[in-house]
Design a protein around this motif. Sequence first.
Motif, mmCIF file in Angstrom:
data_model
loop_
_atom_site.group_PDB
_atom_site.id
_atom_site.type_symbol
_atom_site.label_atom_id
_atom_site.label_comp_id
_atom_site.label_asym_id
_atom_site.label_seq_id
_atom_site.Cartn_x
_atom_site.Cartn_y
_atom_site.Cartn_z
ATOM 1 N N GLU A 319 0.859 -1.183 0.000
ATOM 2 C CA GLU A 319 0.000 0.000 0.000
ATOM 3 C C GLU A 319 0.902 1.241 0.000
ATOM 4 O O GLU A 319 1.732 1.396 0.892
ATOM 5 C CB GLU A 319 -0.886 -0.020 1.249
ATOM 6 C CG GLU A 319 -1.491 1.305 1.653
ATOM 7 C CD GLU A 319 -2.383 1.908 0.586
ATOM 8 O OE1 GLU A 319 -2.187 3.109 0.281
ATOM 9 O OE2 GLU A 319 -3.259 1.190 0.068
ATOM 10 N N VAL A 324 -1.515 4.182 6.136
ATOM 11 C CA VAL A 324 -2.505 3.123 5.961
ATOM 12 C C VAL A 324 -1.846 1.758 6.131
ATOM 13 O O VAL A 324 -2.397 0.858 6.784
ATOM 14 C CB VAL A 324 -3.174 3.225 4.573
ATOM 15 C CG1 VAL A 324 -4.084 2.019 4.320
ATOM 16 C CG2 VAL A 324 -3.971 4.517 4.453
ATOM 17 N N ALA A 325 -0.657 1.600 5.577
ATOM 18 C CA ALA A 325 0.028 0.305 5.604
ATOM 19 C C ALA A 325 0.307 -0.164 7.027
ATOM 20 O O ALA A 325 0.078 -1.339 7.356
ATOM 21 C CB ALA A 325 1.334 0.389 4.808
ATOM 22 N N ASP A 328 -2.824 -1.537 8.913
ATOM 23 C CA ASP A 328 -3.550 -2.674 8.336
ATOM 24 C C ASP A 328 -2.807 -3.972 8.659
ATOM 25 O O ASP A 328 -1.603 -4.087 8.402
ATOM 26 C CB ASP A 328 -3.658 -2.489 6.821
ATOM 27 C CG ASP A 328 -4.407 -3.626 6.161
ATOM 28 O OD1 ASP A 328 -5.648 -3.594 6.155
ATOM 29 O OD2 ASP A 328 -3.731 -4.554 5.656
ATOM 30 N N GLN A 329 -3.521 -4.943 9.195
ATOM 31 C CA GLN A 329 -2.896 -6.179 9.639
ATOM 32 C C GLN A 329 -2.215 -6.919 8.487
ATOM 33 O O GLN A 329 -1.081 -7.401 8.623
ATOM 34 C CB GLN A 329 -3.927 -7.093 10.302
ATOM 35 C CG GLN A 329 -3.367 -8.396 10.858
ATOM 36 C CD GLN A 329 -2.345 -8.172 11.962
ATOM 37 O OE1 GLN A 329 -2.415 -7.173 12.678
ATOM 38 N NE2 GLN A 329 -1.403 -9.097 12.106
ATOM 39 N N GLN A 331 -1.073 -5.676 5.697
ATOM 40 C CA GLN A 331 0.099 -4.918 5.267
ATOM 41 C C GLN A 331 1.242 -5.062 6.261
ATOM 42 O O GLN A 331 2.414 -5.162 5.873
ATOM 43 C CB GLN A 331 -0.272 -3.440 5.104
ATOM 44 C CG GLN A 331 -1.197 -3.153 3.942
ATOM 45 C CD GLN A 331 -0.514 -3.334 2.597
ATOM 46 O OE1 GLN A 331 0.579 -2.826 2.354
ATOM 47 N NE2 GLN A 331 -1.144 -4.098 1.722
ATOM 48 N N ARG A 332 0.936 -5.114 7.535
ATOM 49 C CA ARG A 332 1.975 -5.302 8.557
ATOM 50 C C ARG A 332 2.631 -6.664 8.410
ATOM 51 O O ARG A 332 3.839 -6.813 8.626
ATOM 52 C CB ARG A 332 1.386 -5.133 9.961
ATOM 53 C CG ARG A 332 1.028 -3.686 10.299
ATOM 54 C CD ARG A 332 0.272 -3.601 11.617
ATOM 55 N NE ARG A 332 1.141 -3.901 12.750
ATOM 56 C CZ ARG A 332 1.739 -2.971 13.493
ATOM 57 N NH1 ARG A 332 1.582 -1.681 13.199
ATOM 58 N NH2 ARG A 332 2.488 -3.302 14.522
#
Length: 369
Positions: A319, A324-325, A328-329, A331-332
Motif C-alpha cells: 500500500e 494506511v500500511a 492494516d494487519q 500490510q503489517r
Amino acid sequence: MSRWLSALALTLFLATPGLAEEVDATAPSKTLSEEATKQVMAKVVDDFIRPGYRAFAGESAMLTDAMAGLCAAPSQKSYEAAQSAFEHAARSWSRIEIVRVGPVLDAYRFERILFYPDRKGTGLRQVQAVLAGADEGATSPAGLAQKSVAIQGLGALEFVLYGTGKDVLLSEKDSFRCRYGLSIAGNVQRIATELTQLWDEPDGIQEDWKNPGADSAVFRDGHEGVTEALGILVHSAEAARDQRIETFYKGEANNTFPRQALFWRSKLTFTMLAGNLEGIHRLLDTSGFRDLLAPDQQPIVGSIDDLLISLTKLANEMEPDVEVAVADQAQRQKLDVLLKDSRDLILRLSDGLGGGLGLGAGFSFSDGD
C-alpha cells in the motif's frame, strides 16, 4: 582505510534455511586472478555506475524542465507533470543511490541530493523556514548550494510539491515556493551532471577502478577492488532494511512511526525501497560476480537473484500510503516479511557471496576497518 580481508567462517550462511542444501559453502573458493577481477570492476563501472548516473542526470534535467513549466504556467496539468517528473527522478536516484562510495561522498554530494534519515526533523524545519522567510538566496542553484544540505535536495523538493502550502503552486505564477522548488531541481541536476562527468572522465576515477594495482589511486589490487564492489552490495542491502523500513517499522510488537518514512507525503516510500532493490539486483547481475565463483558455488547468486525478485515484487505490491500500511494487519504482515527477507539478503550477500569469493563481510568489513 584498508580493505584487505581474510575469509571468515560461514556459520551464519550455513544456518540460513535453504542455502546450505544448495551450495557446499565450505569448499575452497575459486582463486581470483587479477585479470578476472579487472573484468568485474570494468563491468561495475561501465555497465552499472556510469549508466546509473547518466540516467539520473537525464531524469533530473526533465525534473528541472517540469518545475520551470509549473512556475511559468501553474495549473493542475503542469502540477501533475512536476509530480510525475519528481517520481521518475527519485526512482532513478534510488537505483544508483546504492553506490555510497567515490565522488558522491565528496563535497557532501550524497546528502545534497537526499538528506535522509532525518530523525530530528532538522531538514523539515529548515525547509519550512526558507518558505516562511521567502529567502531569495535559495532561489538560484548557485545560492542554494551554499546553504544547508538539508534544504538542497529531493527531500526538500518533496515538501515543496506535496507538503503544507502546496496549493499556491496551482494558482500563483512564479511564486516563491515554485522558484525555490525549481532551484532545488536545478541544484540536483547540477550535482548529477558533475557525477556523470567525473565517472565518464577516461583518466579519472573510472581508470582507477578498472585498473586496480600500483598505478591506481584507489585499489592496490583486484582483490581490494572486488571487496569494495561487494561492499556496495552489502551496505546497500543494510541501508534498504535500516533506512527504508526500520525508520518507521521495526516489527509487529513495536510502535510505528509512518511520518518518519522517506517520502511519506508523496507515497513513494516503497517505490524508493523497490528502486534500491532493483539497483542491487542490477549491479549483481551486470558485475559478473557469478563468473568469479567456482562452478559448484554459482547457485549462491541464483538464490540471491530469487530473493531480490521476491523482495522487489513485495515492495511494489505494498500500500503506497505508509500511514494506511502500518495500520492494516495484512500490510503489517508484508512488512514483517520485508524485514525478515531483507536480513536474509544481507546474510546471503555478505556470508554467501562474500564467502564464496574468499572474502569476509563481517563486523570489520561493515565498518570499513
